[in-house]
Structure formats: structure tokens, C-alpha cells
Design a protein around this motif. Structure first.
Motif, PDB file in Angstrom:
ATOM      1  N   ALA A 550       0.838  -1.210   0.000  1.00  0.00           N
ATOM      2  CA  ALA A 550       0.000   0.000   0.000  1.00  0.00           C
ATOM      3  C   ALA A 550       0.866   1.249   0.000  1.00  0.00           C
ATOM      4  O   ALA A 550       0.573   2.226  -0.705  1.00  0.00           O
ATOM      5  N   VAL A 551       1.957   1.227   0.789  1.00  0.00           N
ATOM      6  CA  VAL A 551       2.866   2.377   0.827  1.00  0.00           C
ATOM      7  C   VAL A 551       3.531   2.556  -0.538  1.00  0.00           C
ATOM      8  O   VAL A 551       3.607   3.667  -1.076  1.00  0.00           O
ATOM      9  N   ARG A 552       4.004   1.465  -1.124  1.00  0.00           N
ATOM     10  CA  ARG A 552       4.664   1.528  -2.432  1.00  0.00           C
ATOM     11  C   ARG A 552       3.711   2.031  -3.510  1.00  0.00           C
ATOM     12  O   ARG A 552       4.076   2.876  -4.334  1.00  0.00           O
ATOM     13  N   PHE A 553       2.486   1.508  -3.526  1.00  0.00           N
ATOM     14  CA  PHE A 553       1.544   1.929  -4.563  1.00  0.00           C
ATOM     15  C   PHE A 553       1.216   3.409  -4.421  1.00  0.00           C
ATOM     16  O   PHE A 553       1.120   4.140  -5.415  1.00  0.00           O
ATOM     17  N   THR A 554       1.063   3.875  -3.182  1.00  0.00           N
ATOM     18  CA  THR A 554       0.760   5.289  -2.956  1.00  0.00           C
ATOM     19  C   THR A 554       1.871   6.179  -3.488  1.00  0.00           C
ATOM     20  O   THR A 554       1.618   7.160  -4.200  1.00  0.00           O
ATOM     21  N   LEU A 555       3.105   5.853  -3.153  1.00  0.00           N
ATOM     22  CA  LEU A 555       4.239   6.664  -3.603  1.00  0.00           C
ATOM     23  C   LEU A 555       4.367   6.626  -5.122  1.00  0.00           C
ATOM     24  O   LEU A 555       4.672   7.639  -5.760  1.00  0.00           O
ATOM     25  N   THR A 556       4.122   5.467  -5.723  1.00  0.00           N
ATOM     26  CA  THR A 556       4.180   5.351  -7.185  1.00  0.00           C
ATOM     27  C   THR A 556       3.071   6.172  -7.833  1.00  0.00           C
ATOM     28  O   THR A 556       3.307   6.911  -8.792  1.00  0.00           O
ATOM     29  N   ALA A 557       1.866   6.053  -7.307  1.00  0.00           N
ATOM     30  CA  ALA A 557       0.710   6.739  -7.892  1.00  0.00           C
ATOM     31  C   ALA A 557       0.847   8.250  -7.813  1.00  0.00           C
ATOM     32  O   ALA A 557       0.360   8.976  -8.681  1.00  0.00           O
ATOM     33  N   MET A 558       1.520   8.741  -6.780  1.00  0.00           N
ATOM     34  CA  MET A 558       1.596  10.183  -6.570  1.00  0.00           C
ATOM     35  C   MET A 558       2.875  10.797  -7.144  1.00  0.00           C
ATOM     36  O   MET A 558       3.079  11.995  -7.062  1.00  0.00           O
ATOM     37  N   SER A 559       3.731   9.948  -7.721  1.00  0.00           N
ATOM     38  CA  SER A 559       5.010  10.447  -8.227  1.00  0.00           C
ATOM     39  C   SER A 559       4.875  10.859  -9.680  1.00  0.00           C
ATOM     40  O   SER A 559       5.348  10.176 -10.588  1.00  0.00           O
ATOM     41  N   GLY A 560       4.211  11.978  -9.898  1.00  0.00           N
ATOM     42  CA  GLY A 560       4.060  12.495 -11.254  1.00  0.00           C
ATOM     43  C   GLY A 560       5.211  13.409 -11.619  1.00  0.00           C
ATOM     44  O   GLY A 560       6.310  13.334 -11.082  1.00  0.00           O
ATOM     45  N   GLN A 561       4.946  14.320 -12.535  1.00  0.00           N
ATOM     46  CA  GLN A 561       5.982  15.224 -13.013  1.00  0.00           C
ATOM     47  C   GLN A 561       6.161  16.435 -12.108  1.00  0.00           C
ATOM     48  O   GLN A 561       7.069  17.231 -12.305  1.00  0.00           O
ATOM     49  N   ALA A 562       5.300  16.569 -11.125  1.00  0.00           N
ATOM     50  CA  ALA A 562       5.396  17.728 -10.230  1.00  0.00           C
ATOM     51  C   ALA A 562       6.551  17.550  -9.263  1.00  0.00           C
ATOM     52  O   ALA A 562       7.067  16.460  -9.069  1.00  0.00           O
ATOM     53  N   ARG A 563       6.935  18.633  -8.628  1.00  0.00           N
ATOM     54  CA  ARG A 563       8.063  18.586  -7.685  1.00  0.00           C
ATOM     55  C   ARG A 563       7.656  17.969  -6.361  1.00  0.00           C
ATOM     56  O   ARG A 563       8.439  17.289  -5.729  1.00  0.00           O
ATOM     57  N   ASP A 564       6.420  18.162  -5.937  1.00  0.00           N
ATOM     58  CA  ASP A 564       6.018  17.769  -4.595  1.00  0.00           C
ATOM     59  C   ASP A 564       4.935  16.694  -4.606  1.00  0.00           C
ATOM     60  O   ASP A 564       4.057  16.684  -5.460  1.00  0.00           O
ATOM     61  N   ILE A 565       5.008  15.794  -3.624  1.00  0.00           N
ATOM     62  CA  ILE A 565       3.982  14.791  -3.379  1.00  0.00           C
ATOM     63  C   ILE A 565       3.315  15.142  -2.057  1.00  0.00           C
ATOM     64  O   ILE A 565       3.984  15.301  -1.043  1.00  0.00           O
TER      65      ILE A 565
END
Length: 885
Positions: A550-565
Motif C-alpha cells: 500500500a505504501v509503495r503503490f501510494t508513492l508510485t501513484a503520486m510520483s508524477g511530473q510535479a516537484r512535490d507529493i
């Protein structure tokens, strides 16, 4: 049969141990396999896993698992950095807490032995924490920046660069930490805003004709002033340039010089110049040939170059004394309170001093030129590409790199001094001694340089030293240059640039083909995480609570082209539910006899539903593959979530139920086999992001049907033929899905009670649509909770919608209070209007925009967008109701 729930706490350690023990993390021995290598940004040996590590290493692991499944010789090479100042600080603190003698009392050798002892006991903490994250590094190749092999590489690089004239010794300003008595890098300097003041001092002209007023935030440095600078175009001072002033207290005569560094608009327009204690002043001093007088010792106390009364006093005590003397001399012209940025050591917490001292430097400007060209020519590319601009700006304005540190823990500089100061730089003491003996004509005692190298020096060699350089190892030949570097934007200057310079200079090739810059993780409001704010999210705690996947999927899903998550526990909980959804879908499949069939060919499917889900699977695989190749991690997660949750679990399994429960045994058998096949593809595609639950399901579903060949993580990546996509099946099932979706959406908008069975009519439907309605009527009635679904004109009290060429109508008037619903929607829209007006007022207020934190402004922009979207949706619903007759 699967257990009712997935238990990460028992499954994760068991699976990880099995993976590691099997050797599955090592690259394949197949000589024909294309190499794909990543070197880990080495965490400090003192470190523990924080959320930034979790993000960076999750993204690396997703990529390496994907490439491993594609059959490549995938190497993810791990290791740790010796972290000179951080490690030395930890051990010194432990010695102090235990009441033991300090390092200087112990002596260098005994202290270093103590650090190695600490490293053996506690230095592997973060490595074990990376295992908890599921990182599939090849631990058999783990390296440490003070390994003998890496140390040999460091010595060779230093000596070669010195012989080439690219390493030299010079007296320049450095960031000096008086607590640790060492130079530190810019990265280790933290700017803090503090209360301070500008003290306005009058310096009398030597000829007695007047005075010139300067302002300073550091009065103590005036003891080392060697000039006053004014702008050459400043009419007020044109007649003073070239004159001398007498430095108060000290009595030294110093010149007034014309230099563009002086800003006529700032203060009096005249600035004191202290070349030994200010980086800008140092450059002014070089331009005008000024003396640089160092008035501080290594501890931040006034030294022998200042008047005797100040010697031995701490810099801040001396500041107070100087202000008092200026006041007594009636030369204090004013005190202006201010808030300003002051550099502090990020570990010591003390104010950093620009300090003039002898240090070792690298000619970074020369080394930077090939590194700039390599990126210009596309040999190394940045993703996102805009970070290339940051890289170029730094590299084109690069300064000499100070590489010496006044520490004991680290790579000791391979330089030896003769009795007359002659320097002998060699890889070994024996070679230096031989040179010295030849130089002096007799055996001569040498002393080795006491300093160690900046840790960025050794980590700059990381991509090739870890592979065995300078030896021509098989790993170096096979895996260098590495393919992708995943790192944060904050170390582009300090690490990426230095790896580029060193890699090109010593191997002739770029160290990596691609640099992927990941985002920063902030809290859910966009604020930077810090212990003082109490908003730090510990990834290990999150893993304990929600599971690693769940932690991995969240970080992957939110890691777009923006600078901040913007990370929140609600998102992690939501993605844990996503894993639960897949688990429950597998249980449903098992309960309905959906077992893998030996030799099953999805390409030969005859059922329209099977053809449709086969095509959706193929499209998703192509989308996920393309996104992984581009490191578009958020697109990977979004595609997987949409397919597994929405397409497979929500639609396919619902559409399959009538067939699974029906009497047509041939159709049932095909859908059972297809379901089992699609589940396998879900596990394969999802595995790089959620490795534990997918591996567990792969193992558990092997208990029925054909045996598995091995771990899911070593299975081939899915690659489907183009004809898996059936346009006819896609159109038919797509029509059913669209129709039911519209019905469900309207029911929700109109607040139709869940138990109400509403009639549906279709007007203007063609033959194909009519046939689809007839074939799937029972399914449409069930999924849409409808009383009927027939062709015909819309009855009174209906809400219309468009479905293909037809117009659907949902007769809702008998199930809701139209007037009450209109009133409810009108009231909710009015509330949203008020919210929108309030937020617009804020965002339109220049004072708010100037004073509010960026995360607060961003939060308000998000609120505005959400409110406008909600208003549009409610407005559309109200318009529909107003059309009901």
C-alpha cells in the motif's frame, strides 16, 4: 481456498527471505540478455529509512523488477556512504554519553577503530530497512565507500588528477563549521532566518575631511577589513575613490575602491570589504589586490591578527565589544533591526563562517566541460527535461571544488609533506617515500596530510568504482555505463554533476544514460515534513500499519511530473483497500471454479465477454509497459488501478456472474478459464509496484491447476499480439458499460433510493443497439436496478441522457420528490457559490498571496477547483430535473 484476508506482517518477511535466498535479485547469467543496471544513491551508513528514501527506492525497485521480468540482465547495485561528518558525530556523541575520552585524547588510530566497530554493529540499519521496503537489490554485490576496492579507486583518481594539474592546494574561502572545525559543502549549510541588525559604522577619512558610513550585520569582521567599496557610478563618492580611511579600533589605513559589487540603492551605498570572511568580498579583494586578513581561529574565536584586547574572545562576544567601542568612539551612526538569512551547519547547528584556509581543490571548471557537452548531445538525458536547465546553470558557473575535510573518518588524502613543505602525492606511502628520498638525495621523514576527502569525492566515482574500476572486471564491462539514475533534484549539483565529471574523465563514457528526478514528499497540506512541526511520516510505521504494498503503490501513484507529493494516510489506506479488492476478486474466482487451464489460449475465445476482457488486458499491458519505459510512474499506477478495480473487478466479474451461474457449460468453462488467465495477467502487471501481495496470490493460486515454474518476480513480462483486441466485442460490452454507468450516475444525481426499481426506455435506437439491449437485458436490469428496459418514447417524469445514437430516459418522477430535490440542489449550489466567492476573494488579495505560505495558497486553489467542479455537476443535475415534465 485463500484466507479471508491478506496478512502483510507474516507474508512480507517470509517472501523477501525466499526471494533473497534464491538468488533471484542477481542479474541473469544469460550472455545474450541485454544489461540494464542501476546504482543506488548510497544512503548514509548512519541513516534510517525516511519517506524520501522510501519514494526513491520504491521507484528504483519498480523499474528493476519490470526490466528483470522483461528478461534483461537487471542489476540494482546497493551500498552505503561512509558519511564522514555524520558518522564521526554519531561516534563522538556515543563516546561522550558513555563518559569516555574524546577522539583527540584517544588518537586517530584508536578513534577510527572505534568507528569501524560502530559500523559493524549499527551501520546496517538502513540496509535492513530497505529490505522491508521490498527492494530487490543484488545484496551479493553490496559496496561501501570505504571498502578497500573503492578506496583504491579514490586514491588512483586523486593522484591522477593531481598529476594532471586538476587537483591543487590553494588558500581560499570555505564554509567553516567552528563546532566540528572542518570545511563543509554548500549542501551541508542550512540557511535560517533570524533576528539581526545592520550596524552603521563611520570610518574617518585619513585626511580629516570627513567620514564614510558602512553597514554590517557582522561587526566583528571589521577587524579584518582591508577596503571600503563604492559603486563606480555613484556620484556621492566619486571624489573619495582612491582615498584612505583609518579603520577604527584597529588603526589600519585601508583604501576606498570603486567596484560594481557595491549597491548604490542599499544602505549608504558604501560597503566594508573583508576578503577573508565573506565570499563576495573575497572576489572584490582579488580584483583589487587587497590583503586577506583572517581574524578568526578554527573555533570561531578572535586570533592574533586582531588587536590584543579581542584575542581569545568568541566571535559573538567580540561583536558586543566592538559595538560598545564604536559607541564610545561616537562612530556608531545607527542600528537597523532586520530579519535575515544566516548560514548554519545542518548537523552542528552553529553559525557557519566563511573562513580563509589552505585546502585541496578540484579544477571543476575543466572537468565540467565534457559533462556539459554530454547532456547537450543527448548522451545523458534528464526526465523531466526541464531539470537539464538546472544542471546547465550550475555547471556553466561552477567554482573550484573544495575536497578536503578536517575530519578523521574518511579517505585520508594521499599526500605526504617533507620537512620543507614539499608535497609528494602518490597512491601509497611507499611510493611517496621513494619519491621523497630521490628528491632529497637521502632517506627523509614524511608526514601524511591529516585531512580526509569530501564524501562527494568518493560518491562521485560510485557508478564505476562499485563495478570494480580501476580493474577491468566483467561487471564493469557488462554493466557500465549504467542505464538509469533515480534521484532527488536537491543533489543534481552535488552528486549527479560530479558523477558526470568523474565518469567521463576516467572511463570516457557517461555514467548513466538517463537521470530520472523524483519529487519531494510533503504532508497532505503541501508543507515540508519536519520533527518540529510533528508532521513527519515514518515509512516503517506506515508499512507496519498498512502493509508495504500500500505504501509503495501510494508513492508510485503520486510520483508524477510535479516537484512535490502531498502524502496522506487516507491515500495509503485507500490503496490498501485496492489490494484487498484484488484479494477478494481472487477469492471470488476460486469460489466460482475459475481455475487455470493447461494450454488455455485466450486468443481462441468465443464469448464476447472473454474477447472484451482479453482486449482490455492487452491495452492495459501496452499502456503500463510504455509508462514504465518512460518512468511515468503515476501513469503506471493509474492504468493498473483503473483496469484491476474498475474494469476487472467492478465490470468484468459482474458481467461474468450470469454466465458463471448459467446452464451453458461451454460458455461457463471459457469464462472460468478466461477469469483465471486475466487474474494471472493482473498479478504480472502489478508485481513491480505491489510485489508481496502479487507473489502471495501467485503462490496460492498455484495450489489448483497447472504447477508454477517459480517465483512471479522471475516470470516473463506480458506481451500480447495485436489481434487480442476485438473491436466488435469492445463496442458491444463498452455499450453495456456506458449504459449502466449513465443509469447509475443519474440515480445518484437525482437521489433515487437504492431499492427503487426505475423503468428505462430507449428512443431512436438502431438495430445494433436494439439487439444489444435484447441480448443483455437481464444484466442491464440487474446492474442498473431497473424495473424494465425497453425500446420506446420517454414517459412523463423522465430524465433523458444520450447513449450512442439513442436517447435513454429514466422515469424518476414516481420515486423522488421533484420539488424537494430541486430545493436541495439549489441550496447546495448556493453554498458552493459562497465558498467559491470566499476563496476567490482570498486568491485575489495581493496581501494574502504575498504573506501566505505556498502550501496554503495551493490548498486554496485546490478548494476552488473542487468547488467549481462540484457546482458544475450539481448544476447539470438541476438542469436535468428542471427538464422533467
Amino acid at each position: 481456498m485463500l484466507e479471508k484476508t491478506f496478512d502483510p506482517k507474516t507474508v512480507e518477511p517470509r517472501l523477501y527471505a525466499a526471494w533473497e535466498q534464491s538468488g533471484a535479485f542477481a542479474p541473469t547469467d544469460n550472455p545474450n540478455a541485454e544489461p540494464f543496471s542501476i546504482v543506488i544513491p548510497p544512503p548514509n551508513v548512519t541513516g534510517s529509512l525516511h519517506i524520501g528514501h522510501a519514494l526513491n527506492n520504491t521507484l528504483q525497485d519498480v523499474l528493476i523488477r519490470f526490466q528483470r521480468m522483461r528478461g534483461k540482465a537487471a542489476l540494482w547495485l546497493p551500498g552505503t556512504d561512509h558519511a564522514g561528518i555524520a558518522t564521526q558525530m554519531v561516534v563522538e556523541r556515543q563516546l561522550a554519553e558513555a563518559g569516555n575520552m574524546g577522539r583527540r585524547d584517544m588518537g586517530r588510530d584508536a578513534f577510527i577503530a572505534k568507528v569501524w566497530e560502530w559500523k559493524a554493529e549499527s551501520g546496517g540499519t538502513i540496509v535492513n530497512q530497505l529490505r522491508r521496503l521490498g527492494a530487490s537489490c543484488d545484496w551479493s554485490r553490496e559496496r561501501f565507500t570505504l571498502d578497500e576496492g573503492l578506496s583504491a579507486a579514490v586514491r588512483k583518481v586523486f593522484v591522477q588528477l593531481h598529476k594532471e594539474g586538476l587537483i591543487y592546494r590553494d588558500k581560499r574561502l570555505v564554509n567553516w563549521d567552528p563546532h566540528f572545525q572542518t570545511a563543509i559543502s554548500d549542501l551541508e549549510v542550512e540557511q535560517k532566518e533570524v533576528d539581526g541588525a545592520y550596524w552603521h559604522f563611520a570610518y574617518p577619512l585619513e585626511d580629516g575631511s570627513g567620514e564614510i558610513v558602512v553597514a554590517t550585520t557582522r561587526p566583528e569582521t571589521m577587524l579584518g577589513d582591508t577596503a571600503v567599496a563604492v559603486h563606480p557610478d555613484d556620484e556621492r563618492y566619486k571624489g573619495l575613490v582612491g582615498k584612505m580611511v583609518r579603520l577604527p579600533i584597529v588603526g589600519r589605513l585601508i583604501p576606498i575602491v570603486a567596484d560594481e559589487y557595491a549597491d548604490p540603492e542599499k544602505g549608504s551605498g558604501a560597503v566594508k570589504i573583508t576578503p577573508a570572511h565573506d565570499f563576495n568580498d573575497f572576489q572584490v579583494g582579488k580584483r583589487h589586490g587587497l590583503e586577506a586578513i583572517n581574524i578568526l581561529d578554527a573555533y570561531g574565536k578572535i586570533n592574533e591578527n586582531a588587536p590584543e584586547e579581542f584575542r581569545g574572545h568568541d566571535r559573538f562576544a567580540a561583536r558586543k565589544m566592538i559595538i560598545e567601542q564604536f559607541e564610545a568612539l561616537e562612530l556608531l551612526r545607527g542600528i537597523e533591526k532586520t530579519r535575515h538569512q544566516v548560514p548554519h551547519g545542518d548537523r552542528s547547528g552553529v553559525v557557519i563562517e566563511p573562513w580563509l584556509t589552505d585546502q585541496w581543490y578540484v579544477d571543476a571548471e575543466t572537468l565540467a566541460k565534457p559533462a556539459i557537452k554530454a547532456v547537450e548531445d543527448g548522451k545523458t538525458v534528464f526526465s523531466p527535461k526541464n531539470w537539464e536547465k538546472t544542471y546547465f546553470e550550475w555547471m556553466r558557473n561552477i567554482q573550484p571544488w573544495c575536497i578536503s575535510r578536517q575530519l578523521w573518518w574518511g579517505h585520508r588524502i594521499p599526500a605526504w609533506y617533507g620537512p620543507d613543505g614539499q608535497i609528494f602525492v602518490e597512491e601509497t606511502e611507499e611510493a611517496a617515500q621513494a619519491r621523497a628520498d630521490a628528491h632529497y638525495g637521502q632517506p627523509t621523514a614524511l608526514s601524511q596530510d591529516e585531512d580526509v576527502l569530501d564524501t562527494w569525492f568518493s560518491s562521485g566515482l560510485w557508478p564505476f568504482s562499485t563495478l570494480g574500476w580501476p580493474e577491468k572486471t566483467s561487471d564493469l564491462e557488462r554493466f557500465y555505463p549504467t542505464h538509469t539514475l533515480v534521484t532527488g533534484f536537491d543533489i543534481i549539483f552535488f552528486w549527479v554533476a560530479r558523477m558526470m565529471m568523474m565518469g567521463l574523465h576516467f572511463t570516457g563514457e557517461v555514467p548513466f544514460q538517463r537521470v530520472v528526478i523524483n519529487a519531494l514528499v510533503r504532508d497532505q497540506t503541501g508543507a515540508k515534513m519536519s520533527k518540529s512541526k510533528g508532521n513527519v511520516m515514518d515509512p516503517l510505521v506506515l508499512i507496519d500499519q498498512y502493509g508495504c504494498d500500500a505504501v509503495r503503490f501510494t508513492l508510485t501513484a503520486m510520483s508524477g511530473q510535479a516537484r512535490d507529493i502531498k502524502l496522506s494516510e487516507q491515500r495509503i489506506e485507500g490503496y490498501r483497500n485496492f489490494g484487498t479488492k484484488l484479494w477478494n476478486a481472487t477469492r471470488f474466482a476460486q469460489m466460482n471454479g475459475c481455475v487455470r487451464v493447461e494450454g488455455f489460449d485466450p486468443g481462441a475465445a468465443e464469448q464476447t465477454l472473454a474477447k472484451w476482457i482479453r482486449g482490455e488486458t492487452a491495452k492495459t499491458a501496452a499502456e503500463v509497459t510504455a509508462a514504465l519505459e518512460a518512468c511515468a510512474y503515476d501513469e503506471v499506477a493509474n492504468a493498473l488501478y483503473r483496469f484491476i478495480w474498475n474494469v476487472f473487478c467492478d465490470w468484468y466479474l459482474e458481467l461474468a456472474k450470469p454466465i458463471l451461474n448459467g446452464a451453458d457449460e461451454a460458455a461457463k468453462a471459457e469464462i472460468q478459464a478466461t477469469t483465471a488467465w486475466v487474474l494471472d495477467q493482473c498479478l504480472l502487471l502489478l508485481h513491480p509496484v505491489m510485489p508481496f501481495i502479487t507473489e502471495e496470490l501467485w503462490e496460492k493460486t498455484a495450489e489448483e491447476g497447472p504447477a508454477r515454474a517459480g517465483f512471479l518476480m522471475t516470470e516473463p513480462w506480458p506481451d500480447y499480439p495485436a489481434d487480442y483486441i476485438d473491436a466488435t466485442a469492445e463496442a458491444e460490452i463498452g455499450w453495456v458499460v456506458a449504459l449502466v454507468s449513465e443509469v447509475r450516475s443519474l440515480r445518484a444525481e437525482m437521489n433515487v433510493p437504492p431499492g427503487a426499481r426505475v423503468p428505462l426506455t430507449l428512443a431512436g435506437a438502431g438495430d445494433e443497439a436494439a439487439a444489444r439491449l435484447d441480448r443483455h437485458r437481464d444484466l442491464i436490469l440487474s446492474l442498473g436496478r431497473l424495473q424494465s428496459a425497453d425500446l420506446g418514447e420517454a414517459p412523463a417524469g423522465s430524465v433523458p441522457f444520450v447513449i450512442g445514437e439513442a436517447t435513454g430516459s429514466l422515469a424518476v418522477a414516481d420515486f423522488i420528490d421533484l420539488a424537494a430535490e430541486k430545493a436541495r440542489l439549489t441550496k447546495e449550489i448556493a453554498g458552493l457559490d459562497a465558498d467559491i466567492e470566499r476563496v476567490n476573494r482570498k486568491l485575489g488579495n495581493p496581501d494574502f498571496l504575498a504573506k501566505a505560505k505556498e502550501e496554503v495558497i495551493e490548498e486554496n486553489r485546490t478548494k476552488l477547483a473542487d468547488a467549481e467542479a462540484a457546482k458544475a455537476k450539481l448544476g447539470a443535475a438541476l438542469k436535468r430535473l428542471e427538464g422533467v415534465s
